[in-house]
Write a protein that holds these residues in place. Structure first.
Motif, PDB file in Angstrom:
ATOM      1  N   CYS A  76       0.853  -1.193   0.000  1.00 34.04           N
ATOM      2  CA  CYS A  76       0.000   0.000   0.000  1.00 34.04           C
ATOM      3  C   CYS A  76       0.888   1.242   0.000  1.00 34.04           C
ATOM      4  O   CYS A  76       1.389   1.658   1.054  1.00 34.04           O
ATOM      5  CB  CYS A  76      -0.908   0.012   1.220  1.00 34.04           C
ATOM      6  SG  CYS A  76      -1.939  -1.453   1.388  1.00 34.04           S
ATOM      7  N   GLN A 109     -11.262  -6.104   2.546  1.00 33.62           N
ATOM      8  CA  GLN A 109     -10.086  -5.254   2.634  1.00 33.62           C
ATOM      9  C   GLN A 109     -10.497  -3.797   2.525  1.00 33.62           C
ATOM     10  O   GLN A 109     -11.491  -3.467   1.860  1.00 33.62           O
ATOM     11  CB  GLN A 109      -9.079  -5.559   1.518  1.00 33.62           C
ATOM     12  CG  GLN A 109      -8.397  -6.899   1.593  1.00 33.62           C
ATOM     13  CD  GLN A 109      -7.226  -6.992   0.636  1.00 33.62           C
ATOM     14  OE1 GLN A 109      -6.219  -6.295   0.780  1.00 33.62           O
ATOM     15  NE2 GLN A 109      -7.347  -7.868  -0.360  1.00 33.62           N
ATOM     16  N   GLN A 111      -8.332   0.116   2.131  1.00 33.68           N
ATOM     17  CA  GLN A 111      -7.067   0.844   2.041  1.00 33.68           C
ATOM     18  C   GLN A 111      -7.391   2.320   1.915  1.00 33.68           C
ATOM     19  O   GLN A 111      -8.301   2.710   1.168  1.00 33.68           O
ATOM     20  CB  GLN A 111      -6.256   0.380   0.831  1.00 33.68           C
ATOM     21  CG  GLN A 111      -4.940   1.104   0.624  1.00 33.68           C
ATOM     22  CD  GLN A 111      -4.193   0.572  -0.598  1.00 33.68           C
ATOM     23  OE1 GLN A 111      -4.543  -0.466  -1.154  1.00 33.68           O
ATOM     24  NE2 GLN A 111      -3.162   1.286  -1.026  1.00 33.68           N
ATOM     25  N   HIS A 133      -4.038   0.204   6.079  1.00 33.41           N
ATOM     26  CA  HIS A 133      -4.606  -0.947   5.393  1.00 33.41           C
ATOM     27  C   HIS A 133      -5.312  -1.821   6.415  1.00 33.41           C
ATOM     28  O   HIS A 133      -4.809  -2.047   7.516  1.00 33.41           O
ATOM     29  CB  HIS A 133      -3.507  -1.757   4.697  1.00 33.41           C
ATOM     30  CG  HIS A 133      -4.015  -2.885   3.867  1.00 33.41           C
ATOM     31  ND1 HIS A 133      -3.458  -4.153   3.899  1.00 33.41           N
ATOM     32  CD2 HIS A 133      -5.038  -2.961   2.962  1.00 33.41           C
ATOM     33  CE1 HIS A 133      -4.105  -4.946   3.052  1.00 33.41           C
ATOM     34  NE2 HIS A 133      -5.065  -4.242   2.468  1.00 33.41           N
ATOM     35  N   THR A 149      -6.282  -3.802  11.291  1.00 33.40           N
ATOM     36  CA  THR A 149      -6.039  -2.556  10.575  1.00 33.40           C
ATOM     37  C   THR A 149      -4.778  -1.921  11.125  1.00 33.40           C
ATOM     38  O   THR A 149      -4.622  -1.793  12.339  1.00 33.40           O
ATOM     39  CB  THR A 149      -7.226  -1.588  10.736  1.00 33.40           C
ATOM     40  OG1 THR A 149      -8.436  -2.251  10.357  1.00 33.40           O
ATOM     41  CG2 THR A 149      -7.043  -0.349   9.871  1.00 33.40           C
TER      42      THR A 149
END
Length: 266
Positions: A76, A109, A111, A133, A149
């Motif tokens: 990320c 997920q 991000q 993330h 997280t």
């Protein structure tokens, strides 16, 4: 399930870190300060920011992914700038990464950014962009969903004091954790927060029902002898149900970064 959180220091202690990660092979690895230079074949490049010069493992993300071949790897980026090989520059992305063992289903997920947004041309002025993330997985051993997280908190050149930007950062981190979680999930929030134990950041997370494990379990530092400055806390791990903790440890030895790995077993 074992969850590890670590600031990798750009892979500076690569020769110690990669074997440690390969041997430990946690089910989930949350790794901050990750370098990704996909067009360079160099092993090492140099970060330059005025008088701040730091060796960087040019493809740190690739190195860790290779050390964990049975894990799904996600990078990320927060920014793309340049690293140097003497007078030659290479574009290099900087951010964080998450590694999840392939036996564990990733069912969600998220991000996003907790400070500023993606910086496409240069790492930017301090305090720089910071990403986060989150993953939601199903743990068959406990027959429940777990969300994890993590973020790398902003670095302020003036220190680790409370600021409006850090308070906003904590709220954004919480929002990402809530977004990826559903009622009944076990929630874990972790990372290099770059704050002190009595910070507003931890107050915000605590008020949301998360128990902080580092100082809560009596650990007096998350740094090791590689770190020469004052202020021995930076990294934290919080959980929504402290009774779910089987074991929690801050690993002081081996030294694989100037940060200590945080290791949670649930």
């Amino acid at each position: 399930m074992e969850i590890m959180c670590l600031n990798g220091w750009g892979g500076k202690l690569h020769e110690a870190l990669v074997p440690y990660v390969a041997e430990s092979a946690p089910d989930v690895l949350c790794l901050q300060e990750v370098v990704h230079s996909p067009i360079s074949e160099k092993d090492w490049l140099t970060y330059r920011d005025g008088d701040h010069i730091l060796p960087q493992r040019a493809n740190f993300f690739r190195d860790v992914a290779r050390a964990l071949p049975e894990h799904t790897a996600t990078f990320c980026p927060a920014a793309q700038g340049v690293l140097w090989d003497e007078d030659q520059s290479f574009p290099s992305q900087w951010g964080l990464a998450t590694f999840v063992h392939k036996s564990i289903p990733i069912i969600g997920q998220v991000q996003g950014f907790v400070h500023k947004g993606y910086s496409p041309v240069g790492y930017g002025d301090h305090p720089r962009s910071r990403s986060a993330h989150g993953i939601r997985v199903y743990d068959y051993n406990s027959d429940r969903c777990i969300s994890v997280t993590h973020m790398h908190g902003l670095r302020d050149l003036n220190g680790k004091m409370d600021t409006p930007e850090r308070a906003e950062q904590a709220q954004r981190l919480l929002a990402l954790s809530r977004h990826i979680s559903e009622p009944g999930d076990l929630r874990i929030v972790c990372g290099d927060f770059n704050v002190e134990p009595h910070s507003e950041t931890l107050e915000i997370l605590g008020a949301a029902g998360l128990s902080e494990l580092v100082t809560g379990r009596g650990f007096t530092s998350t740094r090791n002898t590689q770190y020469k400055k004052s202020g021995k806390f930076a990294d934290y791990m919080l959980i929504s149900d402290a009774d779910a903790v089987q074991e929690f440890n801050v690993v002081y030895n081996p030294e694989v970064s100037d940060h200590c790995p945080l290791v949670l077993t649930i």
